[in-house]
Design a protein around this motif. Structure first.
Motif, PDB file in Angstrom:
ATOM      1  N   ALA A 155       0.850  -1.196   0.000  1.00 19.32           N
ATOM      2  CA  ALA A 155       0.000   0.000   0.000  1.00 19.32           C
ATOM      3  C   ALA A 155       0.892   1.255   0.000  1.00 19.32           C
ATOM      4  O   ALA A 155       1.851   1.330   0.774  1.00 19.32           O
ATOM      5  N   PRO A 156       0.600   2.219  -0.874  1.00 20.87           N
ATOM      6  CA  PRO A 156       1.507   3.359  -1.036  1.00 20.87           C
ATOM      7  C   PRO A 156       1.561   4.308   0.167  1.00 20.87           C
ATOM      8  O   PRO A 156       0.536   4.599   0.780  1.00 20.87           O
ATOM      9  N   VAL A 157       2.768   4.736   0.461  1.00 16.74           N
ATOM     10  CA  VAL A 157       2.970   5.787   1.472  1.00 16.74           C
ATOM     11  C   VAL A 157       3.919   6.823   0.872  1.00 16.74           C
ATOM     12  O   VAL A 157       5.081   6.533   0.585  1.00 16.74           O
ATOM     13  N   HIS A 158       3.387   8.004   0.692  1.00 19.16           N
ATOM     14  CA  HIS A 158       4.166   9.106   0.123  1.00 19.16           C
ATOM     15  C   HIS A 158       4.634  10.004   1.270  1.00 19.16           C
ATOM     16  O   HIS A 158       3.796  10.533   2.001  1.00 19.16           O
TER      17      HIS A 158
ATOM     18  N   MET B 262      15.845   5.162   7.027  1.00 19.59           N
ATOM     19  CA  MET B 262      14.791   4.627   7.902  1.00 19.59           C
ATOM     20  C   MET B 262      13.426   4.658   7.212  1.00 19.59           C
ATOM     21  O   MET B 262      12.633   3.727   7.351  1.00 19.59           O
ATOM     22  N   ALA B 263      13.163   5.732   6.478  1.00 17.07           N
ATOM     23  CA  ALA B 263      11.854   5.845   5.810  1.00 17.07           C
ATOM     24  C   ALA B 263      11.676   4.711   4.797  1.00 17.07           C
ATOM     25  O   ALA B 263      10.593   4.138   4.676  1.00 17.07           O
ATOM     26  N   THR B 264      12.742   4.369   4.083  1.00 14.56           N
ATOM     27  CA  THR B 264      12.649   3.268   3.108  1.00 14.56           C
ATOM     28  C   THR B 264      12.383   1.950   3.826  1.00 14.56           C
ATOM     29  O   THR B 264      11.524   1.161   3.417  1.00 14.56           O
ATOM     30  N   GLN B 265      13.122   1.709   4.904  1.00 13.90           N
ATOM     31  CA  GLN B 265      12.891   0.474   5.666  1.00 13.90           C
ATOM     32  C   GLN B 265      11.442   0.376   6.136  1.00 13.90           C
ATOM     33  O   GLN B 265      10.878  -0.705   6.226  1.00 13.90           O
ATOM     34  N   LEU B 266      10.859   1.542   6.432  1.00 19.62           N
ATOM     35  CA  LEU B 266       9.504   1.557   6.997  1.00 19.62           C
ATOM     36  C   LEU B 266       8.411   1.705   5.937  1.00 19.62           C
ATOM     37  O   LEU B 266       7.280   2.039   6.264  1.00 19.62           O
ATOM     38  N   GLY B 267       8.755   1.481   4.685  1.00 27.48           N
ATOM     39  CA  GLY B 267       7.705   1.352   3.669  1.00 27.48           C
ATOM     40  C   GLY B 267       7.383   2.595   2.867  1.00 27.48           C
ATOM     41  O   GLY B 267       6.394   2.589   2.129  1.00 27.48           O
TER      42      GLY B 267
ATOM     43  N   SER C 256       7.023   4.725  -0.145  1.00 27.72           N
ATOM     44  CA  SER C 256       7.060   4.334  -1.560  1.00 27.72           C
ATOM     45  C   SER C 256       7.375   5.524  -2.463  1.00 27.72           C
ATOM     46  O   SER C 256       7.703   5.335  -3.639  1.00 27.72           O
ATOM     47  N   ARG C 257       7.267   6.726  -1.925  1.00 26.02           N
ATOM     48  CA  ARG C 257       7.502   7.934  -2.719  1.00 26.02           C
ATOM     49  C   ARG C 257       8.057   9.000  -1.786  1.00 26.02           C
ATOM     50  O   ARG C 257       7.607   9.107  -0.632  1.00 26.02           O
ATOM     51  N   PHE C 258       9.023   9.780  -2.257  1.00 24.72           N
ATOM     52  CA  PHE C 258       9.601  10.833  -1.421  1.00 24.72           C
ATOM     53  C   PHE C 258       9.602  12.149  -2.188  1.00 24.72           C
ATOM     54  O   PHE C 258      10.075  12.215  -3.325  1.00 24.72           O
TER      55      PHE C 258
ATOM     56  N   VAL D  30      10.140   6.065  -5.209  1.00 29.55           N
ATOM     57  CA  VAL D  30      10.279   7.032  -6.306  1.00 29.55           C
ATOM     58  C   VAL D  30      10.647   8.377  -5.687  1.00 29.55           C
ATOM     59  O   VAL D  30      10.040   8.778  -4.683  1.00 29.55           O
ATOM     60  N   ILE D  31      11.632   9.048  -6.257  1.00 27.84           N
ATOM     61  CA  ILE D  31      12.027  10.361  -5.719  1.00 27.84           C
ATOM     62  C   ILE D  31      11.520  11.456  -6.647  1.00 27.84           C
ATOM     63  O   ILE D  31      11.823  11.471  -7.840  1.00 27.84           O
TER      64      ILE D  31
END
Ligand code: SAM
Length: 235
Positions: A78-81, A98-103, A105-107, A144-145
């Motif tokens: 499930a997406p988390v931006h 840490m944000a990537t480890q915690l799911g 999906s978009r930054f 995705v950045i």
């Protein structure tokens, strides 16, 4: 112990061969000391996963020829931006790792009235940090950045999903955590905080201001706390 995981942007089908080059090959050969015949795991950052065998090393180990033994695709979580003001210096690495480890999906680096200017020049370095975090946590989807954007732009673009703005005077985060699979967008402000106008504008566009407790957290701590709360609510 599972095979080490390496990034291969173009992951072929089982039975086919591919070449691992550059940093990934160096890491496999020099750091992990993989030898011909050893197996390893590959991911393409879009959910593709493969197990492969090292069949040949060339160019002094800077090119590794692999045979794919097994290939599958993992569904996207499930997406988390995360749209977040940039902390200074090394704290950016902490944030993205840490944000990537915690799911995440978009930054999106958030361009706020009180933030340091967010340039797109950091994108290549940020991608590398996210890639390493994917490998470490065995997440098969590389975040995705995006280019820097203002809070109102992010809130306006998040049609249909849940948008939460971290703001100390908002309602407690736990009141709005029942969002198991909806796309979620999280906005985290700069050291000086969001202006009231930024918060009001985002709220007008459907965002909910949320508080993360009484302590005033650093940018990256606030982002990680929100992501962890979302992950826990979904697990
Ligand atoms: N003086 C600023 C203020 O009062 O907003 C502090 C900014 S804080 C260092 C950076 C960002 O982290 C804030 O803009 C907010 O998005 C988030 N944040 C930090 N602590 C928070 C809390 N307790 N509740 C909600 N958001 C928080």
């Amino acid at each position: 112990m599972s095979d080490p995981l390496f990034f291969a942007e173009h992951l072929p089908l089982a039975g086919e061969r591919c070449v691992l080059a550059g940093d990934e090959a160096h890491h496999a050969g020099a750091s992990r000391r993989l030898q011909v015949g050893d197996t390893l795991s590959l991911f393409d950052g879009r959910g593709g996963y493969g197990r492969a065998r090292l069949v040949r090393a060339a160019a002094r180990g800077r090119e590794l020829e692999l045979e794919v033994l097994e290939r599958r695709d993992a569904p996207a979580p499930a997406p988390v931006h995360l749209a977040c003001a940039l902390p200074k210096g090394d704290r950016q690495s902490v944030l993205l790792d840490m944000a990537t480890q915690l799911g995440m999906s978009r930054f999106t680096p958030l361009a706020c009235e009180r933030s340091v200017v967010a340039g797109a020049h950091g994108a290549a370095r940020w991608r590398r940090i996210c890639l390493e975090a994917c490998k470490q946590s065995r997440r098969l989807h590389l975040p995705v950045i995006e280019a820097p954007a203002a809070p109102a732009e992010v809130a306006a673009a998040a049609s249909g999903g849940v948008v939460l703005v971290a703001h100390p005077s908002g309602e407690p985060l736990r009141h709005v955590l029942d969002v198991p699979t909806a796309p979620v967008t999280l906005l985290v402000g700069p050291e000086g905080g969001f202006t009231e106008e930024e918060v009001t504008q985002a709220a007008t566009l459907g965002a909910t201001p949320v508080a993360l407790g009484e302590a005033i957290l650093r940018i990256e701590t606030a982002a990680v706390a929100m992501l962890a709360a979302i992950q826990l609510s979904r697990s």
